[in-house]
Design an enzyme around this catalytic site. Structure first.
Site, mmCIF file in Angstrom:
data_model
loop_
_atom_site.group_PDB
_atom_site.id
_atom_site.type_symbol
_atom_site.label_atom_id
_atom_site.label_comp_id
_atom_site.label_asym_id
_atom_site.label_seq_id
_atom_site.Cartn_x
_atom_site.Cartn_y
_atom_site.Cartn_z
ATOM 1 N N SER A 216 0.867 -1.174 0.000
ATOM 2 C CA SER A 216 0.000 0.000 0.000
ATOM 3 C C SER A 216 0.910 1.231 0.000
ATOM 4 C CB SER A 216 -0.870 -0.057 1.253
ATOM 5 O OG SER A 216 -1.662 1.075 1.356
ATOM 6 N N HIS A 296 -6.285 1.992 12.026
ATOM 7 C CA HIS A 296 -6.478 2.120 10.581
ATOM 8 C C HIS A 296 -7.642 3.043 10.255
ATOM 9 C CE1 HIS A 296 -7.452 1.029 6.367
ATOM 10 N NE2 HIS A 296 -6.156 1.191 6.286
ATOM 11 N N HIS A 317 -2.455 0.657 -4.254
ATOM 12 C CA HIS A 317 -2.112 -0.590 -3.579
ATOM 13 C C HIS A 317 -2.161 -1.770 -4.533
ATOM 14 C CE1 HIS A 317 -6.318 -2.043 -1.949
ATOM 15 N NE2 HIS A 317 -6.024 -2.659 -3.063
#
Lengths: 348, 348
Positions: A216, A296, A317
């Site tokens: 990512s 996150h 990503h």
């Protein structure tokens, strides 16, 4: 509006995707496309591990050698190089190479200059450790995501172009919906990692089916000063906190390894780009973390609240789910918590 | 581990649920269970709208009358009463009644004491407005969620008990997976709201298929002082911000109406409980907002980070998806942005 799953990879579904047919994402995203002759790709993370200033020169020299090997016949179509410090305080330089054809990778890695170097006993006596973590995702087992169409990083750089705007994004579960295998397979994973050999010397980790990995990336090299500052001061700290959490406490969540790395030149100068590369017991463990963990979600919120003011920040990503036979992990002279070594069990 | 979908409501799937069979939620949750003779329930939100201190007594008297009507034969099996101030600065008192049988509701609402009162011209000449928003979800079209098993609020109070611990929760999409219809139907909604009559006098809003509504509740009446303070000072402000956003700017996201209400005694004294009741164009609009909007995710993170320190806070919800014929909305003497009136279009 296209599907992220390319036409030749579509099949009758036994599992429905999460998005309904009339779902329309709120902003455009494309995915990498490959010709039908691409059936499997290779991502080889080749690392050098060292401790302290006194080994830096040797480590850089070792990285240079690895990247030099990339220049041999059948070398990767694309690579990049990174630096990160791990949870044990060691520095690591990693070169990742991408191939669009596993046969070429096999020919390359079997070359005497390559195989001979990795297998030599000198590797055990060196002042630095080395490791290679190689996965070979099949085309029905990986997906990509880009809000831009030029200069694709990572695996996109060895493929053949980009899709039209795709439908499967901007909802939790879209990552899975973009992977062709999800049409018929939950990819739930099974088994556990096993270590063979000597973790303090030369060791291999044997993977299990459906290990998932995500790269990512964040590239702020094209941002204006105000945007750069906004990213580095208000978003990046949240990213770092989430990445530190995963690195240090991801084991019980099914995260085998997490590295938050800085892209660097061969001479060590940093580039304005980073990425996180993490390995997971299964895709659903990655989904659960991304969707529900406070670190996150805080990062997600920090970014979403500022997204309009970060127009030149390039986020992307790539996510792969790989079979047991399509992975190999080898560690030489590294500390025993390196990479997937940490969570691998010794066979009885 | 049970399924949220009760045995007699399971059917061969044409749509897969998001959770895999081996998914295990991180903490226990139960859902309300009803005997098989329950086929459809009724939720009737009966409101009184007023402006300023001079109309408060009349408003309270009107609420008292409505609740008094609940005591007649065939009245609801359960009700509660709330207060909220709306985006136009009007005060609103709402009594919501729950029935486990639409026939009883129809008999009750057809009684002369009830129908005659609502239909009387006096309602148009009163110092307060009144409205009734009635939905009749079928058992395959609603779901509930409780982290406790006693004293169920809302629709749970008129049903017959609770399930064992259920599998479908703690992931985005679990709400949908708990609704029996989701086994074969995406419930995507269609059509739009239409208003008939005079929005400034007596008006009805005609609904469309698959309008979704959620009642999401917070009860801190059983918390210890420290826990209460933690909730009210560090979580509730995030909830209020998310609710204000939805109330004021939800229209373009498909949120027709959002009320964040305080439970009150009939005499106006507040209880230590609130809930949000919102109506949506479709379940997927509600999903998109809950999963991705910064205000809701910030609230989610604020709660999750403190969940262990909020053991006695009771959170719950009930979500319904209703057909066009199972809804009725009537507004008398209310301002034209009341409830679902705001987003309803005049027929051409």
């Amino acid at each position: 509006m296209d599907s992220a799953i390319d036409r030749h990879l579509r099949c009758p579904r036994t599992l429905s995707r999460r998005a309904s047919d009339d779902y329309r994402p709120p902003f455009p995203i494309v995915v990498a496309r490959a010709h039908e002759d691409v059936t499997q790709v290779v991502m080889a993370y080749l690392g050098v591990q060292y401790r302290g200033d006194e080994h830096r020169a040797e480590a850089r020299e070792t990285l240079r050698r690895i990247v030099g090997q990339f220049g041999l016949d059948d070398g990767p179509g694309h690579h990049d190089t990174t630096h990160h410090r791990d949870a044990q305080g060691r520095d690591n330089l990693v070169a990742v190479g991408y191939w669009r054809d596993p046969e070429r990778y096999r020919r390359w890695s079997a070359r005497p200059e390559v195989a001979g170097w990795w297998d030599a006993d000198e590797r055990l006596r060196a002042g630095v450790g080395v490791f290679r973590e190689v996965v070979m995702p099949r085309v029905d087992g990986f997906e990509t995501l880009y809000p831009f169409t030029d200069g694709l990083p990572g695996v996109g750089a060895v493929l053949d172009g980009v899709s039209d705007e795709v439908q499967e994004h901007a909802y939790w579960g879209a990552m899975r919906d973009r992977i062709p295998r999800s049409q018929t397979d939950r990819m739930t994973g099974s088994g556990e990692l096993e270590v063979r050999g000597d973790p303090a010397g030369r060791a291999v980790v044997v993977g299990h089916d459906d290990v998932a990995l995500i790269r990512s990336g964040q590239d702020w090299s094209g941002t204006e000063p105000g945007e750069r500052e906004l990213y580095l001061e208000e978003v990046e700290p949240e990213l770092r906190e989430a990445m530190d959490f995963l690195r240090d406490r991801g084991e019980r969540l099914g995260c085998y390894s997490n590295r938050y790395v800085r892209n660097v030149h061969l001479d060590g100068r940093p580039l304005d780009a980073t990425y996180a590369i993490s390995h997971w017991r299964s895709l659903d463990r990655l989904e659960r973390w991304a969707e529900s963990h406070p670190t996150h979600l805080s990062l997600f919120v920090a970014y979403v609240r500022r997204a309009k003011r970060l127009p030149r920040l390039r986020l992307y990503h790539e996510v792969s789910v790989v079979g047991a036979d399509d992975q190999s992990y080898e560690y030489v002279n590294c500390h025993p918590a390196t990479g997937l070594l940490r969570d691998a069990r010794r066979p009885d």
